[in-house]
Design a protein around this motif. Structure first.
Motif: not given
Length: 169
Positions: A8-11, A74-77, A104-106
């Motif tokens: 996990l990251a922001n957004d 936007s976390s995966p990015e 967007h996980g992939p």
């Protein structure tokens, strides 16, 4: 019970983190939120939920976990260029551990070069990206291909969670 890593990251997409996380905990499994920095507060893009990173990616090993879940938004990015994230996912994949990614996980799987010959789904606008990375895209609520569990959007969360809980011991 299983030990599950949430990358996990922001957004992140709020419900794509909250729903699987809550259901994994409710089913009696252990869950760690893995971020870039331990203790960092991570806020969903809709600002409905936030989580503190339990551990930093540099301090964990794939062998410590039975499964990985990658929420979308936007976390995966925000994670995909981190070498430790990519190493963690590659090692989990080599060990055949379940890797569940939604929306967007992939993007993390693309950056880790893990999609060649796989069949997945994702947020439909990413179709070209996953196909260019070597995967077959299916526009379905959930696609299970060996150790990968993938879904498209928040509306697919019930199927996504169902398949995650099936593979957790």
């Amino acid at each position: 019970m299983s030990n599950v890593a949430f990358l996990l990251a922001n957004d992140f997409e709020d419900s794509e983190m909250k729903v699987p996380y809550d259901e994994v905990i409710k089913a009696g499994h252990q869950a760690d939120i893995i971020g870039i920095k331990k203790g960092e507060t991570l806020l969903g893009k809709k600002k409905e939920v936030s989580y503190a990173a339990d551990k930093a990616i540099a301090d964990v090993q794939a062998g410590d976990y039975d499964a990985i879940i990658i929420p979308g938004g936007s976390s995966p990015e925000n994670l995909r260029q981190n070498a430790d994230i990519l190493k963690f996912v590659k090692e989990a994949n080599e060990a055949g551990k379940p890797i569940a990614s939604i929306c967007h996980g992939p993007q993390i799987l693309i950056s880790a070069d893990l999609l060649k010959g796989r069949t997945i789904t994702c947020y439909p606008p990413l179709k070209d990206d996953v196909v260019n990375a070597g995967a077959e895209f299916k526009d379905e609520e959930v696609v299970v291909d060996r150790n990968y569990i993938t879904s498209r959007t928040p509306k697919d969360e019930p199927a996504f969670v169902r398949e995650i809980l099936k593979v957790l011991k």
